[in-house]
Every structure is written in structure tokens, then in C-alpha cells.
Write a protein that holds these residues in place. Structure first.
Motif, PDB file in Angstrom:
ATOM      1  N   THR A 300       0.935  -1.206  -0.103  1.00 31.56           N
ATOM      2  CA  THR A 300       0.143  -0.015   0.057  1.00 31.56           C
ATOM      3  C   THR A 300       1.005   1.575   0.052  1.00 31.56           C
ATOM      4  O   THR A 300       1.815   1.438   0.812  1.00 31.56           O
ATOM      5  CB  THR A 300      -0.996   0.012   1.131  1.00 31.56           C
ATOM      6  N   ASN A 301       0.511   2.210  -0.756  1.00 33.63           N
ATOM      7  CA  ASN A 301       1.317   3.538  -0.870  1.00 33.63           C
ATOM      8  C   ASN A 301       0.209   4.552  -0.651  1.00 33.63           C
ATOM      9  O   ASN A 301      -0.897   4.448  -1.331  1.00 33.63           O
ATOM     10  CB  ASN A 301       2.031   3.816  -1.861  1.00 33.63           C
ATOM     11  N   ARG A 343       3.755   7.548   2.538  1.00 34.05           N
ATOM     12  CA  ARG A 343       3.953   6.394   3.452  1.00 34.05           C
ATOM     13  C   ARG A 343       3.677   4.915   2.239  1.00 34.05           C
ATOM     14  O   ARG A 343       2.808   4.920   1.736  1.00 34.05           O
ATOM     15  CB  ARG A 343       2.899   6.270   4.337  1.00 34.05           C
ATOM     16  N   GLN A 344       4.919   4.176   2.606  1.00 35.42           N
ATOM     17  CA  GLN A 344       4.741   3.038   1.812  1.00 35.42           C
ATOM     18  C   GLN A 344       4.878   1.801   2.653  1.00 35.42           C
ATOM     19  O   GLN A 344       5.746   1.806   3.669  1.00 35.42           O
ATOM     20  CB  GLN A 344       5.984   2.730   1.092  1.00 35.42           C
ATOM     21  N   THR A 345       3.910   0.747   2.688  1.00 38.85           N
ATOM     22  CA  THR A 345       3.946  -0.355   3.698  1.00 38.85           C
ATOM     23  C   THR A 345       3.731  -1.720   2.746  1.00 38.85           C
ATOM     24  O   THR A 345       3.116  -1.718   1.779  1.00 38.85           O
ATOM     25  CB  THR A 345       2.782  -0.404   4.527  1.00 38.85           C
ATOM     26  N   ALA A 361       5.707  -3.886   7.629  1.00 35.25           N
ATOM     27  CA  ALA A 361       6.742  -2.901   7.477  1.00 35.25           C
ATOM     28  C   ALA A 361       6.703  -1.888   6.493  1.00 35.25           C
ATOM     29  O   ALA A 361       6.023  -1.964   5.600  1.00 35.25           O
ATOM     30  CB  ALA A 361       8.037  -3.731   7.128  1.00 35.25           C
ATOM     31  N   GLY A 362       7.187  -0.704   6.822  1.00 37.86           N
ATOM     32  CA  GLY A 362       7.056   0.503   6.021  1.00 37.86           C
ATOM     33  C   GLY A 362       7.920   1.560   6.347  1.00 37.86           C
ATOM     34  O   GLY A 362       8.822   1.575   7.459  1.00 37.86           O
ATOM     35  N   VAL A 363       7.891   2.613   5.657  1.00 38.78           N
ATOM     36  CA  VAL A 363       8.743   3.873   5.679  1.00 38.78           C
ATOM     37  C   VAL A 363       7.871   5.035   5.561  1.00 38.78           C
ATOM     38  O   VAL A 363       6.666   4.885   4.771  1.00 38.78           O
ATOM     39  CB  VAL A 363       9.800   3.962   4.884  1.00 38.78           C
ATOM     40  N   GLY A 417      10.894   4.582   9.993  1.00 44.77           N
ATOM     41  CA  GLY A 417      10.824   3.296   9.805  1.00 44.77           C
ATOM     42  C   GLY A 417       9.929   2.666  10.572  1.00 44.77           C
ATOM     43  O   GLY A 417      10.310   2.802  11.930  1.00 44.77           O
ATOM     44  N   PHE A 418       9.186   1.679  10.394  1.00 43.81           N
ATOM     45  CA  PHE A 418       8.289   0.951  11.450  1.00 43.81           C
ATOM     46  C   PHE A 418       7.972  -0.418  11.196  1.00 43.81           C
ATOM     47  O   PHE A 418       8.091  -0.560   9.645  1.00 43.81           O
ATOM     48  CB  PHE A 418       7.053   1.816  11.417  1.00 43.81           C
TER      49      PHE A 418
END
Length: 702
Positions: A300-301, A343-345, A361-363, A417-418
Motif C-alpha cells: 500500500t502506498n 507512506r509505503q507499507t 513494515a514500512g517507511v 521506519g516501522f
């Protein structure tokens, strides 16, 4: 609390059965229906990015549907969410009326508000999306620290408002006309459906006007929400959404106290200047891409652009001294803010140590620009304020000794980052963990003296929780989570505030959730302990200096109940009790250092409770009534000025007159209580709730 958590985890690990938890499928976009209901098996958007249900989440989560919010007559998301467990309103015109209190922590630096899962960085404490509740599909709440999910500024709670989305199928249209007390008017449209086999849309328009319950209390609001969804393949979709809001709220900074007492005869008086201004303009555009790469991987973006414009011009303080009321604090403020972010996940279903696992995970990146102009240092023309008549205040024009000109501009860049994981340890026991690292760099230019300053801040947060499914409908959990808050609004930190680190907090929580009586009833119970450190406290002998050594804490219990009773009755109730205090905090009073240790923080009630009882009287008639209770709160750190507790009763009734026409009546403050929702000017002014009022609606669908 840690001892009990450890014991509980040991007992849970010994229990064994054959029931297995399964992850929910992705939700299907569909039109909202009036009887839509959320329960413990509904995936929550606030408590996790893993699409977990409330039963699967090791935390206190709660949801309200937009249909229920509108049925009760809640005009704003803050009104609606103040019916949730343990949350109360504390908003003022200075923060857009949106600030909340949760678990003993207050304001937008500790209670974060999201819109469709996106964070809106607040400049000078103001964030006013969503504008109203017409375009709201659902509101989700996670109580307790949420920085591991959303970054700094979420120690007390996070509130996520979901807007109405495009749906497939025949086009449906919903028109509402409304009229009520104080010449309150509404014209609204909700339209959506399929345009082609791959293209669907949703359009919401809402226009509100009112004369207000105070003199010269006119207000207006216009909101447009539009979304277009393109699905070229079963596993790929793109949604372009844009929201626009323009608000001029009732410009009311409160009713002054006379010798510490409220006089009801002043309830409708307006002591502001004649050319007062309170204006918010917001624009939010976002492009969402969703791609299911295969059965086990999805991406997802979200790319977004937010623009906020704010304007205040008011006399904000009204003080009664020696028999004379004076008007002062002539503040003229304007700020423009722009936020660009992405946001990219990625979400993975996989095996870890031979066990079923799911990981997201994403940034995330944001760039926020804020520019502020004002008439600081806000020197009034009359040093001791302008005398005004208490009962017939003359609305004189705004005056200030200081010119209105640019003050500063900031550019803030954040990168985060998460990751979050759910690991199925046994058929009944699951471990949910999460980590996040935030990096923020703030550049500030003083537009008056040409000076510059900058600061880099970092935040590291994590959580770990165990959820044990005793049965398919009962789970217990324990969780440890951390969070970080700014010492002020992150993007508007002064050069002095930039010298300090983020405040840090940690929470331990235990709870139980259960559905019973063939899913006609649900109840939850949670206990928590939160400690927040690195508060700014005064330096002895110099009130202009601060040191970061303060601490505050809170302990509390929260309970909720939802019952579907015989004869089409429904009961929803909740209650919360919190013991919040400053543990290590000193305040400079006239050059003297005074300890506030043991005092309750400002705007925090010890107890809150809500109840709503409704019944489908016939197939076409539905009625309901509810009670809101908020305990007394202190308006100052010394705990000397107190706002009294209040209990307010609301009611509603709707009649489906025709198959496509529904008439409604909403009654607010049924017994016409005079009560203070929040306070201003160190408790010398009470911002009162609206007197008894009615609102009649006519809804037509086609």
C-alpha cells in the motif's frame, strides 16, 4: 502493575485449548447502512496496521459508526469521541476546538488525531480535519501510547477518523435538510456508486449555518469530500481523494467569572471585539494505491498533500477585578502550513520459527512548512485592558500597539521506519510486537531579526503484547508500550524549546474482552499505568529558563458494555476512573519556585461515564436517549481553580415516513444545564456548552 502483568502472562501460557485465531480478510468497500454495527470482531484501524480485530489487539480499542454518530446528533468528531470510554473534550478557539483528554494526558501533543490513517502535523496547536461528521464512515480509538504506530505525540490516545469511501453497485444518493435552534441550518448530499465496471466514486457536500447561542455568534461551515476509485484488476486499485473545508466557527472565548463564580445571566454575552476573526481553511488531497502481489504479500502506498490556512483576530481575555470587567489580550495571528508526505507499507504472511506469522513494515516521509505572522508581543493599547460594561458590552474594534507582520518560518522534515508483527505461539496465544524509529529535523528562520536555528530530534519506540483466547469469544491481554511527545508543537518549536529532547512515556496495561449471550452482549475491562518523563519545569530564580526533569503519571480503570436487549432495546455504557498527578514538577510563581508534586494535571477529570439507551419502537420508529458525565477538573497547576462536574442528557427520535424518506428530531442538553466544557485564561473564563436545543432533519434517498 508490572508484577501483575508478569503473573498474568505465566497463567495464560499454561492454559491450552484447540481454538485457533485466524487473521481477517481485507474489508470490502460497501455503502454504509443505518443499522451498521461494529463489535469485538470488527477490524480496527487505530490499534494496529495488521487489520486485527478488537479481540486480537492487546490494547484498549473502540469504534463508533458514522451512522450512529449522526443519529445521536453529534456535530463534530470531538463531540462523538467524548462519548467514548475515558475521553473528554478540552478544546478552545485557539486549538480549533479539537483538543481532547485521555488517560490523564491532554492536548494535541499527547492525544493524536488522524484522518484516514494519516497524521496532520499541527502548527500552533490547530488541526481541524474532519470538519464535521457528515462524511464520516467510522471513528476508531486506541487508548494509551501509540507512538510505535504513528510517531511522537500519542501518549494518551490516538483517534482515527475514516471518511466515506467509494463503493461498487448502483448509484445511491442521500439528501439531508435540517433546521434547528439558533437558526441552525444544514443542506447536505451523499452520492456514490459505480460509474463503470472499474470506476466508482463518492461525493459528500455539507453546508452548515447558525446564529449561535451567544450574541454575534454567527458561524458557517462548508465541506466537500470527493473520492474516485479505479480498479483495473482484482488485485490492484487506485483511489484519488480530495477534501476541502472552510470554517468560521462561533467566535467564543468563554464567559468570565465574577469573583470566581459563574453568573448564568451572562451566558449569552459576547465580550469580543466588533471585527473579530476566526477562520480555518483546509485542503487535503491523497492518492492511495493498493496491490495484492500474491496470497501472502500486499503493498500500500499513500501520497498526500495538505494545506492549512488560519486567521485569528480577537480580544481573548476578560477579567473581572474590583467590580470592573476589562477586555485585553488583543491577539492577531495568521499562519499558512503545507504538508507533503508519502507512506509505503508491505504486509507479509509467512512462517517464523515454524509458526504462523504476519508482518507489516514500512517507511514514511513528511515535509511540513509553516509560516506565522502576528502582532506579537501583543501589547494592548490600554495597559490594564479596556473597561467594558458587564451586561451591555460595546463591541469596539480590535486595537494593538504592535504592528502585524511576519514572525517566523519553519521547515520540518520527518522520516520514519516501522514494523509490526503478530506471531501465533499456540492455537490460543499470540504475541504482537512493534518497533518504530523517527527522525525529525526542524529549520527555523526568524523573520524579524534574521536569526536561524535548527534541531534534530529522534524517537525510538516499541511495544510487546500477549493476547490469549480463552474461548472463541473471550480474550485476555497484557501489553507494554512506549511513546514520545514533543515539549511543544513539533513544527513550531521555539529556539528555546528546540534545546530539549522529546518527552518519553511508558505504559503497562492488562485487560479482558468478551462477547456473550450469542453475541448480543459485549464487555471490556482494562487497567493501566503510564509514566511520562522529561517534562519542562521552571529553573529556580529565572522564570525564563526551563529544565527537562519533570514527570507525571496516571493509573486507571476503564470498562464498557454493549447489550442487544429483548424487544429491540440496545444499551451502550462505559465508565473510567483515572488517578493522574505531577510526580516531579515545579512552577515559578512571582519568582518563587513552587512544587506541584501530587497535584492533578490541568483539564483532567477523575471520572467520566456515558450511557445511551435506544429502541426500535416499530419497524419505522426509533428513539434513543443518553447521558454524558464528566467529573470536576482543575484549570490551573496549583489546583485552586476548579471547573465543576456536569451531567448532560441528549435524546433523538427518527421516523421512516416513506420507504425513502426519514424524519428525525435531535434534542441536545434536554434539561438545559449550564455547564463548562473547557476553560480559558487560567480558568477565569468558562467555555460553556450549548443550552437546550433541537434540530429537525429530513433525509431523502434515491
Amino acid at each position: 502493575m508490572n508484577k501483575y502483568l508478569a503473573c498474568g502472562v505465566c497463567l495464560l501460557a499454561l492454559h491450552n485449548s484447540a481454538h485457533a485465531l485466524t487473521l481477517p480478510a481485507s474489508p470490502v468497500t460497501a455503502p454504509a447502512v443505518d443499522d451498521e454495527r461494529v463489535d469485538l470482531n470488527t477490524p480496527t484501524t487505530a490499534g494496529s496496521r495488521l487489520n486485527l480485530t478488537a479481540l486480537q489487539t492487546p490494547g484498549s480499542v473502540e469504534s463508533q459508526t458514522g451512522a450512529k454518530i449522526r443519529e445521536r446528533g453529534d456535530a463534530s468528531v470531538q463531540d462523538a469521541i467524548s462519548r467514548a470510554t475515558g475521553i473528554s473534550r478540552i478544546g478552545t478557539p485557539g486549538d480549533g476546538g479539537t483538543s481532547l483528554q485521555a488517560r490523564g494526558f491532554t492536548g494535541q501533543s499527547s492525544v493524536m488525531q488522524l484522518y484516514d490513517g494519516n497524521r496532520m502535523y499541527t502548527g500552533m496547536g490547530t488541526s481541524t480535519f474532519p470538519v464535521d461528521t457528515w462524511a464520516v464512515e467510522r471513528v476508531d480509538v486506541l487508548r494509551g501510547p501509540a507512538s510505535v504506530l504513528y510517531g511522537e505525540g500519542a501518549t494518551g490516545a490516538v483517534v482515527n477518523t475514516l471518511s466515506k469511501k467509494p463503493f461498487t453497485g448502483d448509484i445511491e444518493n442521500h439528501i439531508r435538510l435540517g433546521y434547528g435552534s439558533y437558526d441552525h441550518q444544514q443542506q447536505a448530499l451523499d452520492s456514490g456508486g459505480s460509474l463503470t465496471d472499474t470506476l466508482s466514486y463518492r461525493l459528500n457536500l455539507n453546508r452548515l449555518r447558525s446564529n449561535g447561542f451567544i450574541d454575534r455568534g454567527d458561524s458557517s461551515s462548508d465541506f466537500v469530500s470527493a473520492a474516485l476509485r479505479w480498479q483495473p484488476a482484482d488485485n490492484l486499485s487506485f483511489t484519488l481523494a480530495s477534501d476541502y473545508g472552510d470554517q468560521r466557527p462561533q467566535n467564543y472565548f468563554g464567559t468570565p467569572l465574577l469573583n470566581g463564580q459563574l453568573h448564568k445571566s451572562l451566558r449569552d454575552k459576547n465580550y469580543n471585539v466588533s471585527n473579530d476573526t476566526l477562520h480555518y481553511n483546509d485542503q487535503w488531497t491523497r492518492l492511495t494505491s493498493e496491490w495484492q502481489l500474491n496470497d501472502n504479500i500486499s503493498a500500500t502506498n499513500e501520497l498526500y498533500y495538505l494545506k492549512n490556512q488560519r486567521r485569528w483576530r480577537n480580544a481573548e481575555n476578560y477579567n473581572f477585578t474590583n467590580g470592573q470587567l476589562t477586555r485585553s489580550a488583543n491577539f492577531g495571528i495568521k499562519h499558512n502550513q503545507e504538508q507533503v508526505g508519502d507512506r509505503q507499507t508491505f504486509t507479509f504472511k509467512h512462517r517464523l520459527f515454524g509458526l504462523d506469522s504476519q508482518t507489516v513494515a514500512g517507511v514514511e516521509y513528511n515535509r511540513i512548512r509553516l509560516r506565522l505572522a502576528s502582532n506579537s508581543p501583543f501589547d494592548d493599547v490600554l495597559k490594564n485592558g479596556q473597561p467594558i460594561d458587564l451586561y451591555h458590552p460595546a463591541p469596539a474594534a480590535f486595537q494593538s500597539q504592535d504592528p502585524f507582520k511576519p514572525v517566523f518560518a519553519t521547515t520540518t522534515k520527518t522520516v520514519a521506519g516501522f514494523a509490526e508483527n503478530r506471531l501465533q505461539l499456540t492455537d490460543q496465544l499470540a504475541l504482537i510486537t512493534g518497533i518504530r524509529r523517527d527522525y525529525a529535523h526542524i529549520d527555523r528562520d526568524d523573520l524579524r531579526d534574521g536569526s536561524q536555528s535548527d534541531k534534530t530530534l529522534t524517537g525510538n519506540n516499541w511495544k510487546a503484547g500477549l493476547v490469549y483466547a480463552i474461548t472463541a469469544d473471550t480474550s485476555v491481554y497484557g501489553q507494554y508500550a512506549t511513546s514520545t511527545d514533543g515539549v511543544g508543537g513539533l513544527i513550531s518549536l521555539s529556539p528555546g524549546q528546540q534545546q530539549f529532547d522529546l518527552s518519553t512515556a511508558k505504559q503497562t496495561e492488562m485487560g479482558i474482552k468478551q462477547a456473550f449471550w450469542d453475541h448480543r452482549g459485549e464487555w471490556t475491562l482494562a487497567a493501566y499505568h503510564i509514566v511520562k518523563k522529561k517534562l519542562l519545569t521552571d529553573v529556580p530564580g529565572d522564570p525564563d529558563l526551563k529544565q527537562q526533569v519533570g514527570q507525571q503519571s496516571s493509573n486507571g480503570l476503564e470498562a464498557s458494555l454493549d447489550l442487544q436487549l429483548p424487544n429491540a432495546w440496545q444499551l451502550q455504557a462505559n465508565a473510567a476512573i483515572v488517578r493522574a498527578q505531577y510526580d516531579d514538577f515545579k512552577q515559578d510563581v512571582a519568582g518563587v519556585q513552587v512544587s506541584r508534586d501530587g497535584n492533578r494535571p490541568v483539564d483532567v477529570p477523575r471520572r467520566t461515564a456515558n450511557l445511551w439507551l435506544s429502541q426500535a419502537v416499530t419497524d419505522n420508529i426509533r428513539a434513543g436517549a443518553g447521558v454524558r458525565y464528566v467529573d470536576a477538573r482543575y484549570a490551573d497547576m496549583a489546583n485552586q481553580n476548579k471547573l465543576p462536574s456536569y451531567t448532560v442528557v441528549d435524546a433523538s427520535v427518527s421516523w421512516k415516513a416513506l420507504h425513502n424518506t426519514t424524519l428525525g428530531l435531535q434534542l441536545s442538553n434536554l434539561f438545559d444545564r449550564t455547564y463548562a466544557v473547557s476553560q480559558y485564561n487560567d480558568g477565569q473564563q468558562w467555555i460553556l456548552g450549548e443550552p437546550r436545543s433541537f434540530f429537525v432533519t429530513a433525509d431523502y434517498t434515491f
